[in-house]
Design an enzyme around this catalytic site. Structure first.
Site, short mmCIF file in Angstrom:
data_model
loop_
_atom_site.label_atom_id
_atom_site.label_comp_id
_atom_site.label_asym_id
_atom_site.label_seq_id
_atom_site.Cartn_x
_atom_site.Cartn_y
_atom_site.Cartn_z
N ASP A 111 0.34 -7.68 1.35
CA ASP A 111 0.73 -6.29 1.61
C ASP A 111 2.25 -6.14 1.66
O ASP A 111 2.81 -5.46 2.51
CB ASP A 111 0.12 -5.75 2.89
CG ASP A 111 0.17 -4.22 2.96
OD1 ASP A 111 0.38 -3.59 1.91
OD2 ASP A 111 0.01 -3.65 4.06
N HIS A 149 0.81 -1.21 0.00
CA HIS A 149 0.00 0.00 0.00
C HIS A 149 0.84 1.27 0.00
O HIS A 149 0.33 2.35 -0.25
CB HIS A 149 -1.00 -0.01 1.16
CG HIS A 149 -0.41 0.24 2.51
ND1 HIS A 149 -0.19 -0.77 3.42
CD2 HIS A 149 -0.03 1.37 3.13
CE1 HIS A 149 0.30 -0.27 4.54
NE2 HIS A 149 0.41 1.04 4.39
N SER A 163 4.59 2.76 7.65
CA SER A 163 4.34 1.58 6.83
C SER A 163 5.54 1.21 5.97
O SER A 163 6.13 2.07 5.31
CB SER A 163 3.13 1.81 5.93
OG SER A 163 1.94 1.71 6.65
#
Length: 503
Positions: A264, A231, A346
């Site tokens: 992910d 992402h 992230s």
């Protein structure tokens, strides 16, 4: 759980307020000031002439100063904005695709945009004293000058005495080394960070339409591959732009080598990568224990090279998240940590106390209203990382083929939370059969309506939990399935199949 991959710009540091100018003159209305108790009472100080003008603006006419916090824009094209806030996996009555992953839970990724500039308010000033007067005003000036001279002599004498006695009477203790000369012992946070930080990067991703965000990555190998979250780079997959900036300020253009939406995980490669890259050491996430120390490195809200610490709060935590596209969900059996993780962390490494990578920071639990008011969600001590053993396998497959490979059992399961396990649905997605004919589940004797309650020794309480556990394995692994049928418990063994790609 909501994922995050962006941050905000940082306001410049405020400048200090200027030094105040000379003190203002005494107010004119004091006709008979009180005599100084330290002087001869028969020789009082002369009063200020009544015609002396008042000092304008003294003591309070200047404006109060203060810091101004940066403002946050959301989803602004051209800035580090992106898509919406992802939410946890929600129940669904429709049957997922037998090949998995099932239909995603709703939600998206929070994004931040530009920031305003903070600074001090109006400068701190005092009004200049009024015009000088003759007569007794001159005497007052002479007395003040004499007092200043006496004060100066006293201060000079005190300094000289203190200096002469410093070597014999001082009780202070000075450090033998300065900050740059201090040696940090191996295993301390400072020592671990000093070694790991140069191998982390801040990633900026931008789509062809100008939307994008900020995330983190780390050096995976000496060939210039950087491991991160899907992402983080999703905006740049189709014709977008990517860049990676090291802590020393060196910035490189990059390209997506491969991305796995379900896991992910993504791998990007630096263009014109330097020859002296130092990959971070990969640990063994299976050996991590609850209570172990953790160190997270990332760019929360755009603040690059930020280090936070905590512990492993839990293992094998089932987490479902989304990149905001609404196409598919990501599932993981995550490492939970209380190290502060925010949007922008992230893709960054989660390290153990020795500096080994044990996970890739991927998701945070956020409150429904964004934490406080309507602002973007921040850390509440519930962060989740993809175990590095899983992420390593995925990254290596992406480097080899550019496509992810998923383990599967060949059956569709319900995403509802109240089934007491992972219930195989009566019908698959799009009218397909719930159990693939000839697939692993079919060969193991599983049928629609069976409720899977354990995979090996892992308790399965829902469909998403089962998916996350299956994806910690590789295709070809043999596992034991415990399931219930007609109120009776059964066990069976099956060999996991494989599915290539996200579609």
């Amino acid at each position: 759980m909501s994922t995050e991959n962006e941050g905000t710009a940082v306001p410049p540091a405020p400048s200090a307020p200027p030094t105040p100018v000379d003190a203002p003159a005494a107010p004119a209305h004091q006709e008979h000031p009180a005599p100084d108790r330290g002087t001869d009472p028969t020789t009082p100080l002369p009063p200020v002439p009544p015609e002396s003008p008042r000092t304008p603006g003294a003591h309070g006419d200047h404006g109060a100063s203060g810091m101004h916090s940066a403002s946050d824009d959301t989803g602004a094209p051209g800035g580090p904005a992106g898509h919406g806030t992802p939410g946890p996996a929600s129940g669904s009555s429709s049957a997922p695709d037998p090949s998995w992953p099932p239909p995603p839970p709703g939600g998206g990724s929070p994004h931040d945009g530009g920031a305003g500039h903070g600074g001090w308010g109006s400068t701190y000033q005092q009004s200049a004293p009024g015009p000088k007067k003759n007569g007794r005003g001159g005497l007052l000036a002479a007395v003040l000058v004499a007092a200043l001279v006496a004060g100066g002599l006293g201060g000079g004498l005190g300094y000289t005495l203190a200096k002469n006695n410093d070597d014999t009477s001082s009780t202070t203790v000075s450090a033998s080394t300065s900050g740059g000369d201090v040696k940090r012992e191996p295993g301390t946070v400072a020592a671990v960070v000093a070694k790991a930080l140069p191998s982390t990067v801040t990633i900026e991703a931008e789509s062809s339409s100008g939307e994008g965000g900020t995330g983190t990555g780390f050096v995976f190998d000496k060939q210039g591959h950087i491991a991160t979250n899907n992402h983080v780079v999703a905006d740049a997959v189709d014709g977008g732009r990517l860049s990676a900036t090291f802590p020393d300020g060196k910035k490189y253009e990059a390209e997506v080598v491969g991305n796995a939406q379900g896991y992910d995980v993504a791998v990007i490669k630096l263009k014109n990568a330097p020859s002296d890259l130092k990959p971070l050491t990969l640990g063994n996430s299976d050996e991590v224990a609850v209570g172990d120390s953790t160190i997270a490195i990332g760019a929360p809200f755009g603040l690059s090279n930020t280090v936070t610490t905590g512990i492993i709060s839990a293992k094998n935590r089932p987490v479902a998240s989304s990149d905001g596209s609404g196409s598919q969900a990501s599932y993981m059996s995550a490492l939970q940590t209380d190290a502060s993780i925010n949007p922008g962390n992230s893709g960054g490494p989660l390290l153990d106390a020795q500096g080994n990578v044990i996970g890739i920071n991927s998701a945070i639990q956020s409150t429904s209203n964004g934490g406080f008011g309507t602002g973007q969600a921040g850390s509440i001590g519930l962060g989740f990382a993809i175990p590095i053993n899983q992420a390593k396998f995925v990254a290596q497959e992406l480097i080899k083929t550019g496509k992810p490979v998923y383990a599967k059992i060949g059956a569709s399961v319900s995403l509802q939370e109240n089934t007491g396990g992972a219930k195989i649905t009566e019908q698959g997605a799009g009218g397909a059969e719930a159990v693939d004919p000839g697939g692993p589940a079919d060969k193991a004797g599983l049928r629609p309506g069976d409720v899977i309650t354990k995979l090996d020794d892992r308790v399965i309480d829902s469909g998403p939990t089962l998916i996350g556990e299956i994806w910690t394995h590789k295709p070809g692994d043999r596992v034991t399935i415990t399931y219930e049928r007609d109120g009776k418990e059964h066990t069976t063994e099956l060999t996991l199949g494989a599915r290539v790609g996200d579609n």
